[in-house]
Design a protein around this motif. Sequence first.
Motif, PDB file in Angstrom:
ATOM      1  N   SER A   1      18.534 -15.330 -55.443  1.00 51.92           N
ATOM      2  CA  SER A   1      17.314 -16.032 -55.040  1.00 51.92           C
ATOM      3  C   SER A   1      17.202 -15.928 -53.522  1.00 51.92           C
ATOM      4  CB  SER A   1      17.387 -17.502 -55.457  1.00 51.92           C
ATOM      5  OG  SER A   1      18.407 -18.159 -54.702  1.00 51.92           O
ATOM      6  N   LEU A   2      16.071 -16.315 -52.983  1.00 49.99           N
ATOM      7  CA  LEU A   2      15.898 -16.306 -51.533  1.00 49.99           C
ATOM      8  C   LEU A   2      16.940 -17.209 -50.871  1.00 49.99           C
ATOM      9  CD1 LEU A   2      14.399 -15.331 -49.050  1.00 49.99           C
ATOM     10  CD2 LEU A   2      12.745 -17.185 -49.399  1.00 49.99           C
ATOM     11  N   ALA A   3      17.195 -18.369 -51.456  1.00 49.79           N
ATOM     12  CA  ALA A   3      18.188 -19.288 -50.896  1.00 49.79           C
ATOM     13  C   ALA A   3      19.584 -18.666 -50.929  1.00 49.79           C
ATOM     14  CB  ALA A   3      18.171 -20.613 -51.658  1.00 49.79           C
ATOM     15  N   GLU A   4      19.930 -17.984 -52.021  1.00 45.53           N
ATOM     16  CA  GLU A   4      21.243 -17.334 -52.111  1.00 45.53           C
ATOM     17  C   GLU A   4      21.360 -16.196 -51.096  1.00 45.53           C
ATOM     18  OE1 GLU A   4      22.278 -18.057 -56.823  1.00 45.53           O
ATOM     19  OE2 GLU A   4      20.808 -16.509 -56.285  1.00 45.53           O
ATOM     20  N   LEU A   5      20.272 -15.467 -50.919  1.00 42.49           N
ATOM     21  CA  LEU A   5      20.252 -14.380 -49.943  1.00 42.49           C
ATOM     22  C   LEU A   5      20.419 -14.913 -48.526  1.00 42.49           C
ATOM     23  CD1 LEU A   5      19.997 -11.349 -50.060  1.00 42.49           C
ATOM     24  CD2 LEU A   5      17.526 -11.596 -49.914  1.00 42.49           C
ATOM     25  N   GLU A   6      19.702 -15.985 -48.218  1.00 42.68           N
ATOM     26  CA  GLU A   6      19.848 -16.612 -46.902  1.00 42.68           C
ATOM     27  C   GLU A   6      21.282 -17.090 -46.686  1.00 42.68           C
ATOM     28  OE1 GLU A   6      16.754 -19.542 -47.122  1.00 42.68           O
ATOM     29  OE2 GLU A   6      15.296 -18.208 -46.160  1.00 42.68           O
TER      30      GLU A   6
ATOM     31  N   TYR B   1      13.101  -8.910 -46.259  1.00 40.34           N
ATOM     32  CA  TYR B   1      14.275  -8.143 -46.551  1.00 40.34           C
ATOM     33  C   TYR B   1      14.731  -8.011 -47.977  1.00 40.34           C
ATOM     34  CZ  TYR B   1      16.800 -12.527 -46.235  1.00 40.34           C
ATOM     35  OH  TYR B   1      17.255 -13.779 -46.400  1.00 40.34           O
ATOM     36  N   GLN B   2      14.042  -8.470 -48.965  1.00 37.02           N
ATOM     37  CA  GLN B   2      14.560  -8.304 -50.320  1.00 37.02           C
ATOM     38  C   GLN B   2      13.685  -7.367 -51.122  1.00 37.02           C
ATOM     39  OE1 GLN B   2      15.407 -11.889 -52.417  1.00 37.02           O
ATOM     40  NE2 GLN B   2      16.119 -10.824 -54.212  1.00 37.02           N
TER      41      GLN B   2
END
Length: 160
Positions: A124-129, A156-157
């Motif tokens: 997810s975006l949060a996991e990526l961050e 970036y994803q």
Amino acid sequence: MSEFSAFISWRRGASEPFVDQRYSRAHEWTFDGGARVPASSSPHVVPLPYSVAENVDPEEAFVAALSSCHMLVFLWLAAKQRYLVEHYSDKAVGIMETDERGRQSITRVTLRPQVAFAGKRQPSLAELEQLHHQAHEECFIANSVSTQVTTDVSLYQESV
């Protein structure tokens, strides 16, 4: 403890008086694995023809080192969490300006990683961050400098 080394070599040209500041800043970096990198001062610092625009300058190398370190730690963390990274690229930018001591310094570097993941497991975006935050915290180069390093997460994803 680990030790890292580079051999830096410069030679004055036969027709260059040197003392008048009119000499080539072109030089070479040689690394322990045998890689040779043509280097120079930046044309932003020393005007052409005394700089070589095609060569890598120390400021570019500094930005590249921060970006490369971040990427390598990011890839390690992503693999540990079983994410399949297909592609990673970064258009990193460093800003040189007068710092709080009144000296020219690369005060800020912005990383702009684009990461493509393959397979069903996608962060997810949060996991990526969080992956990028951890990568920054564990990057040896980022831990070694006072430069502000940020990651721009706006582009970036990608999924493959």
